[in-house]
Motif scaffolding. Structure first.
Motif, PDB file in Angstrom:
ATOM      1  N   MET A 171       7.483  13.647  -0.161  1.00 51.74           N
ATOM      2  CA  MET A 171       8.050  12.319  -0.295  1.00 51.74           C
ATOM      3  C   MET A 171       6.950  11.345  -0.750  1.00 51.74           C
ATOM      4  O   MET A 171       5.818  11.435  -0.311  1.00 51.74           O
ATOM      5  N   ALA A 172       7.312  10.432  -1.613  1.00 53.79           N
ATOM      6  CA  ALA A 172       6.350   9.477  -2.163  1.00 53.79           C
ATOM      7  C   ALA A 172       5.906   8.476  -1.091  1.00 53.79           C
ATOM      8  O   ALA A 172       6.687   8.077  -0.228  1.00 53.79           O
ATOM      9  N   ARG A 173       4.665   8.116  -1.161  1.00 42.75           N
ATOM     10  CA  ARG A 173       4.096   7.129  -0.238  1.00 42.75           C
ATOM     11  C   ARG A 173       4.569   5.743  -0.641  1.00 42.75           C
ATOM     12  O   ARG A 173       4.613   5.413  -1.822  1.00 42.75           O
ATOM     13  N   HIS A 174       4.912   4.939   0.340  1.00 40.35           N
ATOM     14  CA  HIS A 174       5.298   3.549   0.116  1.00 40.35           C
ATOM     15  C   HIS A 174       4.323   2.633   0.849  1.00 40.35           C
ATOM     16  O   HIS A 174       3.858   2.955   1.940  1.00 40.35           O
ATOM     17  N   TYR A 175       4.048   1.507   0.226  1.00 41.19           N
ATOM     18  CA  TYR A 175       3.121   0.527   0.779  1.00 41.19           C
ATOM     19  C   TYR A 175       3.872  -0.761   1.082  1.00 41.19           C
ATOM     20  O   TYR A 175       4.728  -1.192   0.317  1.00 41.19           O
ATOM     21  N   SER A 176       3.517  -1.382   2.191  1.00 40.47           N
ATOM     22  CA  SER A 176       4.108  -2.674   2.553  1.00 40.47           C
ATOM     23  C   SER A 176       3.467  -3.766   1.704  1.00 40.47           C
ATOM     24  O   SER A 176       2.441  -3.546   1.050  1.00 40.47           O
ATOM     25  N   GLU A 177       4.040  -4.955   1.744  1.00 39.11           N
ATOM     26  CA  GLU A 177       3.452  -6.101   1.034  1.00 39.11           C
ATOM     27  C   GLU A 177       2.018  -6.331   1.505  1.00 39.11           C
ATOM     28  O   GLU A 177       1.123  -6.560   0.691  1.00 39.11           O
ATOM     29  N   THR A 178       1.801  -6.265   2.795  1.00 37.87           N
ATOM     30  CA  THR A 178       0.467  -6.486   3.366  1.00 37.87           C
ATOM     31  C   THR A 178      -0.516  -5.452   2.843  1.00 37.87           C
ATOM     32  O   THR A 178      -1.652  -5.790   2.479  1.00 37.87           O
ATOM     33  N   GLU A 179      -0.097  -4.194   2.785  1.00 36.20           N
ATOM     34  CA  GLU A 179      -0.976  -3.133   2.291  1.00 36.20           C
ATOM     35  C   GLU A 179      -1.308  -3.324   0.807  1.00 36.20           C
ATOM     36  O   GLU A 179      -2.458  -3.150   0.387  1.00 36.20           O
ATOM     37  N   VAL A 180      -0.307  -3.701   0.014  1.00 38.46           N
ATOM     38  CA  VAL A 180      -0.527  -3.893  -1.419  1.00 38.46           C
ATOM     39  C   VAL A 180      -1.517  -5.033  -1.655  1.00 38.46           C
ATOM     40  O   VAL A 180      -2.438  -4.914  -2.466  1.00 38.46           O
ATOM     41  N   VAL A 181      -1.351  -6.120  -0.928  1.00 41.00           N
ATOM     42  CA  VAL A 181      -2.261  -7.263  -1.076  1.00 41.00           C
ATOM     43  C   VAL A 181      -3.680  -6.864  -0.649  1.00 41.00           C
ATOM     44  O   VAL A 181      -4.662  -7.295  -1.263  1.00 41.00           O
ATOM     45  N   ALA A 182      -3.790  -6.008   0.351  1.00 40.71           N
ATOM     46  CA  ALA A 182      -5.111  -5.553   0.800  1.00 40.71           C
ATOM     47  C   ALA A 182      -5.754  -4.612  -0.225  1.00 40.71           C
ATOM     48  O   ALA A 182      -6.972  -4.630  -0.408  1.00 40.71           O
ATOM     49  N   ILE A 183      -4.945  -3.817  -0.902  1.00 40.51           N
ATOM     50  CA  ILE A 183      -5.456  -2.855  -1.885  1.00 40.51           C
ATOM     51  C   ILE A 183      -5.942  -3.562  -3.153  1.00 40.51           C
ATOM     52  O   ILE A 183      -6.988  -3.215  -3.696  1.00 40.51           O
ATOM     53  N   LEU A 184      -5.180  -4.533  -3.617  1.00 42.00           N
ATOM     54  CA  LEU A 184      -5.483  -5.202  -4.894  1.00 42.00           C
ATOM     55  C   LEU A 184      -6.141  -6.551  -4.638  1.00 42.00           C
ATOM     56  O   LEU A 184      -5.489  -7.483  -4.188  1.00 42.00           O
ATOM     57  N   GLU A 185      -7.419  -6.644  -4.950  1.00 37.04           N
ATOM     58  CA  GLU A 185      -8.167  -7.858  -4.621  1.00 37.04           C
ATOM     59  C   GLU A 185      -7.701  -9.084  -5.402  1.00 37.04           C
ATOM     60  O   GLU A 185      -7.899 -10.205  -4.951  1.00 37.04           O
ATOM     61  N   ASP A 186      -7.083  -8.886  -6.582  1.00 38.99           N
ATOM     62  CA  ASP A 186      -6.622 -10.026  -7.389  1.00 38.99           C
ATOM     63  C   ASP A 186      -5.212 -10.474  -7.024  1.00 38.99           C
ATOM     64  O   ASP A 186      -4.667 -11.372  -7.666  1.00 38.99           O
ATOM     65  N   LEU A 187      -4.635  -9.853  -6.025  1.00 43.26           N
ATOM     66  CA  LEU A 187      -3.244 -10.139  -5.662  1.00 43.26           C
ATOM     67  C   LEU A 187      -3.183 -10.821  -4.310  1.00 43.26           C
ATOM     68  O   LEU A 187      -3.818 -10.388  -3.349  1.00 43.26           O
TER      69      LEU A 187
ATOM     70  N   HIS B 251       9.818  -5.460   1.622  1.00 44.86           N
ATOM     71  CA  HIS B 251       9.625  -4.702   0.392  1.00 44.86           C
ATOM     72  C   HIS B 251       8.677  -3.527   0.618  1.00 44.86           C
ATOM     73  O   HIS B 251       7.712  -3.638   1.364  1.00 44.86           O
ATOM     74  N   ALA B 252       8.977  -2.421  -0.063  1.00 40.20           N
ATOM     75  CA  ALA B 252       8.114  -1.242  -0.030  1.00 40.20           C
ATOM     76  C   ALA B 252       7.772  -0.895  -1.471  1.00 40.20           C
ATOM     77  O   ALA B 252       8.642  -0.856  -2.340  1.00 40.20           O
ATOM     78  N   PHE B 253       6.486  -0.650  -1.732  1.00 41.86           N
ATOM     79  CA  PHE B 253       5.988  -0.416  -3.077  1.00 41.86           C
ATOM     80  C   PHE B 253       5.465   1.010  -3.213  1.00 41.86           C
ATOM     81  O   PHE B 253       4.768   1.501  -2.331  1.00 41.86           O
TER      82      PHE B 253
END
Length: 117
Positions: free
Chosen positions: A1-17, A40-42
């Motif tokens: 199953m594909a991994r999903h990231y929360s909004e908080t996780e995505v913002v932590a991963i991408l420094e420009d976001l 949202h899940a990304f």
């Protein structure tokens, strides 16, 4: 199953976001996360797309209102590339005589197309 990231996780991963920018990209429909009961899940593809969106905005100065059109063109190009790869594989699996006819037909079509330009 594909991994999903929360909004908080995505913002932590991408420094420009940041959260506001993430919400703007979602509102502009240039990224379409899955909606869950937690928000949202990304996917990993969404994260890569968000990085591209940040780069297009920051590095190339592309305005936010132009992003949907540019991303649509990128999506079309990626689809065409996939179609071309599949077509090349299909032609490669054909017998030599069929590949030869296809090659000659393509060459003739290119000559006709170039002659009209």
């Amino acid at each position: 199953m594909a991994r999903h990231y929360s909004e908080t996780e995505v913002v932590a991963i991408l420094e420009d976001l940041d959260p506001a920018r993430l919400h703007a990209f979602v509102a502009a429909h240039v990224v379409t996360p899955v909606v869950t009961s937690q928000g949202h899940a990304f996917t990993e593809a969404d994260v890569a797309r968000l990085q591209l969106l940040c780069d297009l905005s920051d590095i190339y100065g592309l305005p936010t209102d132009a992003l949907p059109m540019v991303m649509s063109l990128i999506d079309q190009l990626n689809t065409a590339r996939g179609d071309m790869r599949a077509l090349i594989q299909a032609v490669a699996s054909e017998p030599d005589d069929v590949r030869g006819r296809i090659r000659r037909s393509v060459r003739q079509l290119r000559i006709v197309t170039l002659g009209q330009g």
